[in-house]
Design a protein around this motif. Structure first.
Motif, PDB file in Angstrom:
ATOM      1  N   LEU A 121      46.240  39.667  49.043  1.00 10.25           N
ATOM      2  CA  LEU A 121      45.457  39.873  50.128  1.00 10.25           C
ATOM      3  C   LEU A 121      44.146  40.575  49.770  1.00 10.25           C
ATOM      4  O   LEU A 121      42.922  40.358  50.071  1.00 10.25           O
ATOM      5  CB  LEU A 121      46.052  40.934  51.131  1.00 10.25           C
ATOM      6  N   SER A 122      44.357  41.655  48.554  1.00  4.11           N
ATOM      7  CA  SER A 122      43.361  42.356  47.913  1.00  4.11           C
ATOM      8  C   SER A 122      42.414  41.174  47.341  1.00  4.11           C
ATOM      9  O   SER A 122      41.089  41.337  47.431  1.00  4.11           O
ATOM     10  CB  SER A 122      43.764  43.458  46.857  1.00  4.11           C
ATOM     11  N   MET A 123      43.037  40.152  46.620  1.00  2.00           N
ATOM     12  CA  MET A 123      42.467  39.206  45.897  1.00  2.00           C
ATOM     13  C   MET A 123      41.380  38.700  46.827  1.00  2.00           C
ATOM     14  O   MET A 123      40.339  38.000  46.504  1.00  2.00           O
ATOM     15  CB  MET A 123      43.220  38.436  45.098  1.00  2.00           C
ATOM     16  N   VAL A 124      41.836  38.165  48.032  1.00  2.00           N
ATOM     17  CA  VAL A 124      40.901  37.329  48.971  1.00  2.00           C
ATOM     18  C   VAL A 124      39.863  38.140  49.281  1.00  2.00           C
ATOM     19  O   VAL A 124      38.788  37.794  49.414  1.00  2.00           O
ATOM     20  CB  VAL A 124      41.748  37.173  50.323  1.00  2.00           C
ATOM     21  N   LEU A 125      39.914  39.437  49.492  1.00  2.00           N
ATOM     22  CA  LEU A 125      38.971  40.173  49.842  1.00  2.00           C
ATOM     23  C   LEU A 125      37.781  40.313  48.567  1.00  2.00           C
ATOM     24  O   LEU A 125      36.597  40.082  48.805  1.00  2.00           O
ATOM     25  CB  LEU A 125      39.167  41.638  50.264  1.00  2.00           C
ATOM     26  N   GLU A 126      38.304  40.465  47.303  1.00  2.00           N
ATOM     27  CA  GLU A 126      37.355  40.352  46.227  1.00  2.00           C
ATOM     28  C   GLU A 126      36.795  39.057  45.981  1.00  2.00           C
ATOM     29  O   GLU A 126      35.544  38.983  45.474  1.00  2.00           O
ATOM     30  CB  GLU A 126      38.198  40.524  44.940  1.00  2.00           C
ATOM     31  N   LEU A 127      37.525  38.144  46.392  1.00  2.00           N
ATOM     32  CA  LEU A 127      36.514  36.539  46.201  1.00  2.00           C
ATOM     33  C   LEU A 127      35.718  36.497  47.238  1.00  2.00           C
ATOM     34  O   LEU A 127      34.581  36.027  47.188  1.00  2.00           O
ATOM     35  CB  LEU A 127      37.778  35.509  46.507  1.00  2.00           C
ATOM     36  N   ILE A 128      35.785  37.181  48.414  1.00  2.00           N
ATOM     37  CA  ILE A 128      34.926  37.033  49.398  1.00  2.00           C
ATOM     38  C   ILE A 128      33.605  38.024  49.059  1.00  2.00           C
ATOM     39  O   ILE A 128      32.583  37.665  49.404  1.00  2.00           O
ATOM     40  CB  ILE A 128      35.409  37.372  50.746  1.00  2.00           C
ATOM     41  N   ARG A 129      33.790  39.031  48.379  1.00  2.00           N
ATOM     42  CA  ARG A 129      32.860  39.845  47.993  1.00  2.00           C
ATOM     43  C   ARG A 129      31.952  39.008  46.882  1.00  2.00           C
ATOM     44  O   ARG A 129      30.677  39.530  46.967  1.00  2.00           O
ATOM     45  CB  ARG A 129      33.382  41.251  47.097  1.00  2.00           C
ATOM     46  N   LYS A 130      32.806  38.379  46.058  1.00  2.00           N
ATOM     47  CA  LYS A 130      31.915  37.650  45.186  1.00  2.00           C
ATOM     48  C   LYS A 130      31.008  36.629  45.676  1.00  2.00           C
ATOM     49  O   LYS A 130      30.022  36.295  45.351  1.00  2.00           O
ATOM     50  CB  LYS A 130      32.984  36.769  44.112  1.00  2.00           C
ATOM     51  N   LEU A 131      31.571  36.056  46.809  1.00  2.00           N
ATOM     52  CA  LEU A 131      30.680  35.058  47.457  1.00  2.00           C
ATOM     53  C   LEU A 131      29.484  35.930  48.112  1.00  2.00           C
ATOM     54  O   LEU A 131      28.372  35.260  48.014  1.00  2.00           O
ATOM     55  CB  LEU A 131      31.584  34.359  48.706  1.00  2.00           C
ATOM     56  N   GLY A 132      29.638  37.044  48.537  1.00  2.00           N
ATOM     57  CA  GLY A 132      28.673  37.994  49.162  1.00  2.00           C
ATOM     58  C   GLY A 132      27.420  38.079  48.000  1.00  2.00           C
ATOM     59  O   GLY A 132      26.452  38.104  48.230  1.00  2.00           O
ATOM     60  N   SER A 133      28.171  38.372  46.869  1.00  2.00           N
ATOM     61  CA  SER A 133      27.151  38.547  45.428  1.00  2.00           C
ATOM     62  C   SER A 133      26.350  37.485  45.087  1.00  2.00           C
ATOM     63  O   SER A 133      25.208  37.341  45.140  1.00  2.00           O
ATOM     64  CB  SER A 133      28.036  39.207  44.376  1.00  2.00           C
ATOM     65  N   ILE A 134      26.946  36.228  45.243  1.00  2.00           N
ATOM     66  CA  ILE A 134      26.078  35.102  44.906  1.00  2.00           C
ATOM     67  C   ILE A 134      25.262  34.570  45.869  1.00  2.00           C
ATOM     68  O   ILE A 134      24.053  34.106  45.704  1.00  2.00           O
ATOM     69  CB  ILE A 134      27.246  33.812  44.820  1.00  2.00           C
ATOM     70  N   LEU A 135      25.616  34.829  47.297  1.00  2.00           N
ATOM     71  CA  LEU A 135      24.576  34.512  48.150  1.00  2.00           C
ATOM     72  C   LEU A 135      23.542  35.739  48.675  1.00  2.00           C
ATOM     73  O   LEU A 135      22.880  35.640  49.702  1.00  2.00           O
ATOM     74  CB  LEU A 135      25.379  34.165  49.524  1.00  2.00           C
TER      75      LEU A 135
END
Length: 753
Positions: free
Chosen positions: A610-624
């Protein structure tokens, strides 16, 4: 009459209102002038005695320092109840006591008044009404009341219950005596030209409203015109309509809802969650997976959403919780009658809504089940019904004990598959070349993995841990049938056994202490615990591996002694025999120990993905280039958009529109007040604020300095009582700090903490 002219002393205001009101009454009164009393004490006393002729009277303060537009001074001066009007001495003592209370801050007493009235009789309830919410100025009637028959317990602050009623409700639709009270209050509001009021009242057994006092509601008067009532009523009406659309498939009626039952959303995601928190919790847990896990061990199958929203507040459908906790082998007709019974039981005990598995529903078989289920015989169930239920509960429980190792092996295999999936997708975090489509796919893969390999297994292990704890609890609540008053084991015995169980929390405490003493490195600590965050579903919170820890020395003191042999095998064998449970002592102890351990382990491992899902979404935010705070306004389904081939620039534009829209909707919905339990559509408009019953984890009493951790995140909490809004795995470190006590606003009887 211009309303300001009516506001005077308590006595003068009541005197002026006597001829104007029809929906309430004012008890017979005598207005005593202090100057007259000082000049002729005996003469004034005899006037009072002649007027009231032996009836019981109340001698009340009525000073010029009370009840103004600037201050109310409610309860500041004395009032004396139950005075014998035929006793000159009792009258003098009471009047003198009231006048003496004026001397603290009134210099010229001669112009002051004391109000004498008949004491109200046959009082059913008494209290105070504020015609607006004094904290937020929201359009509610706030009713503080007492049902003991006392006429001063609420105003003196010694007792009371509370109810909030939305101001635009139709009084005629309310039950007595609230209908009569609201009609009386609205009459006073009309007389006072809509001025916000503070009204002291009683209601007798004939539902007659007795007016004791009316004064301006100073808190609201100072905020006059600061609230848009019309917009508020529209929002509340929308929430009511939203609720009415939620019909349950069990009884085909609008759902009964609780914010803390079963999978307790208020504890896990809060009472006003962001869209990402809510949608993740729904997708991963409460959509289908919650039931798939427990159906595997003999509970009823139900392919329905467990969690629903009213406004922005998440609720659990109680009918679905009730139904799903009944064994599959129970006949459907009996199961439906049990759901109805559980509904009624909760209606009569709303404080049990966060304890349904302990106090409302029969979910497993333990050493007290035979006794506890006898209450069914008083509610329309036959002895055959009761025996059928208890036998089916025994079958489910026995199967869980005897097949525990087999079920655990299956679930561990699933957990391993989830771990492999997580490690595969985790590489994207370190890959600087990863594009948004790879990350979006990884989010969906992990979400699906949790739904298939994580939640059902965690739900199953959690249910078996409930059974295990029920066994321990019932050992301290039940004993030999022929020896009433004795229990199989003491609380100290079961506490000592519990201390011998090594859970994730036990390991964490040991490792945190080692980290604090530089025995393990930060990297080693992060390897095991770096995924934890305060707010398991909240992308805005930092993980442990992102936090600036200041561990300091950590000690644990004062724990109960851990003893594996705390539960005497001979006595436990007697308990098993009397309960008719055909399992050995060794099998039962094995089940209790490892079910409790594995519940914590599965939750711990589940949160890694679950925590990894949130970290991946954070990475999306960083890219965009989308802020983490803004990402919290997206829903988990928004991350499916890669399937449509949307390019990054347009994807960002679409997401930013959604973020703006949802932020505005959330701002509106958080304005409305919603109850912890919704029983019907009326619950949205009439909110009883009952006194919650706390869940105590130990029987100790402590005193100490309190630290509100949200307000002081860097405070030294050693030796303090720590307060946080909700229990969460991310707060594990607190228990390494030798704290005195721990309090949460939300935390069910089986809370993680």
């Amino acid at each position: 009459m211009e309303h300001r002219k009516l506001i005077s002393t308590k006595a003068d205001t009541l005197f002026a209102l006597r001829s104007l009101i029809h929906e309430s009454v004012i008890e017979e009164m005598y207005i005593l002038q202090v100057g007259d009393y000082h000049r002729d004490k005996i003469g004034v006393c005899h006037e009072i005695m002649d007027q009231f002729r032996g009836r019981r009277i109340v001698v009340r303060s009525s000073s010029t320092a009370e009840d103004s537009f600037q201050r109310s001074n409610a309860g500041h001066y004395k009032s004396i109840l139950d005075v014998d009007s035929s006793s000159e001495q009792e009258i003098i003592d009471a009047v003198d006591a009231v006048i003496a209370s004026y001397r603290r801050d009134i210099h010229n007493l001669e112009e002051e008044q004391v109000l004498i009235q008949c004491q109200a009789r046959n009082v059913m309830l008494g209290g105070v009404v504020f015609t607006r919410d004094i904290q937020s100025n929201k359009p509610y009637y706030l009713i503080n009341y007492d049902e003991t028959g006392s006429t001063d317990s609420v105003t003196s602050g010694s007792a009371g219950r509370m109810m909030k009623i939305v101001r635009n409700i139709k009084a005629e639709g309310l039950p007595s005596p609230w209908k009569e009270l609201l009609l009386a209050v609205r009459e006073l509001e009309h007389i006072m030209d809509g001025l916000a009021l503070d009204i002291e009242f009683a209601i007798d057994r004939d539902c007659q409203v007795i007016l004791f006092q009316m004064r301006p509601l100073v808190a609201s008067y100072k905020q006059a015109g600061s609230y848009d009532d019309h917009a508020f009523f529209e929002l509340l009406e929308d929430a009511g309509s939203m609720y009415e659309r939620h019909k349950n498939v069990i009884t085909k009626e609008p759902m009964m809802m609780s914010d803390m039952a079963f999978w307790n959303p208020s504890e896990i995601i809060g009472s006003n969650p962001r869209p990402l928190d809510y949608s993740l919790y729904r997708a991963i847990i409460t959509h289908r997976a919650w039931n798939q896990g427990i159906a595997r061990i003999g509970f009823r199958k139900l392919e329905e959403d467990l969690m629903h929203r009213v406004g922005n507040k998440p609720y659990i459908c109680l009918e679905y919780a009730f139904y799903s906790l009944i064994p599959q082998a129970v006949d459907e007709e009996l199961a439906l009658r049990l759901v109805r019974y559980y509904q009624d039981a909760l209606r009569h005990n709303l404080t049990a809504h966060d304890k349904i598995e302990f106090e409302i529903v029969f979910t497993s078989y333990d050493f007290g089940t035979e006794n506890r289920t006898r209450c069914l015989l008083e509610h329309g169930f036959t002895e055959d019904d009761r025996q059928d239920l208890t036998e089916k509960l025994k079958e489910v429980t026995m199967a869980a004990i005897l097949q525990f190792d087999e079920i655990l092996a299956e679930d561990m295999t699933s957990l391993q598959k989830l771990e492999e999936l997580r490690k595969k997708e985790e590489r994207l975090l370190r890959n600087q070349q990863a594009d948004i489509y790879q990350i979006l796919r990884a989010v969906q893969n992990l979400r699906a993995g949790l739904q298939h390999y994580g939640t059902p297994q965690f739900a199953r292990q959690a249910r078996m841990a409930f059974m295990a704890r029920a066994f321990l609890r019932s050992l301290t609540e039940n004993g030999p049938a022929d020896d009433e008053g004795k229990t199989w084991f003491s609380q100290e015995d079961t506490d000592a056994f519990m201390q011998s169980i090594s859970t994730v929390s036990t390991e964490f405490e040991k490792d945190f202490r080692a980290f604090s003493m530089d025995e393990i490195s930060r990297a080693e600590f992060n390897e095991k615990y770096g995924h934890l965050r305060v707010g398991t579903y909240d992308i805005r919170t930092e993980r442990y591996d992102q936090m600036n820890f200041r561990p300091g020395p950590s000690k644990s003191k004062g724990k109960a002694e851990a003893r594996e042999d705390a539960l005497n095998p001979g006595r436990l064998a007697e308990a098993l025999k009397e309960a008719g449970l055909q399992v050995s002592v060794e099998q039962l102890l094995h089940f209790i120990r490892y079910a409790i351990e594995q519940r914590e382990y599965f939750k711990f491992e589940f949160t890694k993905s679950l925590s990894m899902v949130l970290e991946l979404i954070r990475k999306l935010g960083s890219i965009l280039e989308i802020r983490t705070m803004d990402l919290s306004w997206l829903c988990v389904d928004d991350f499916k958009l890669y399937e449509s081939g949307c390019d990054p620039e347009n994807l960002k534009k679409l997401w930013m529109k959604l973020i703006t829209k949802r932020r505005r909707l959330n701002h509106d919905s958080r304005l409305i007040l919603l109850p912890e339990v919704i029983l019907s559509g009326a619950s949205v408009d009439v909110i009883p604020v009952y006194e919650a019953r706390p869940n105590f984890i130990t029987a100790k009493t402590v005193e100490g300095e309190v630290v509100l951790l949200d307000e002081e995140p860097d405070a030294d909490i050693t030796g303090k009582i720590v307060v946080v809004p909700k229990a969460d795995p991310g707060y594990e470190w607190i228990f390494t700090k030798n704290i005195k006590g721990f309090i949460t606003k939300y935390g069910g009887a089986a809370s993680h903490m």
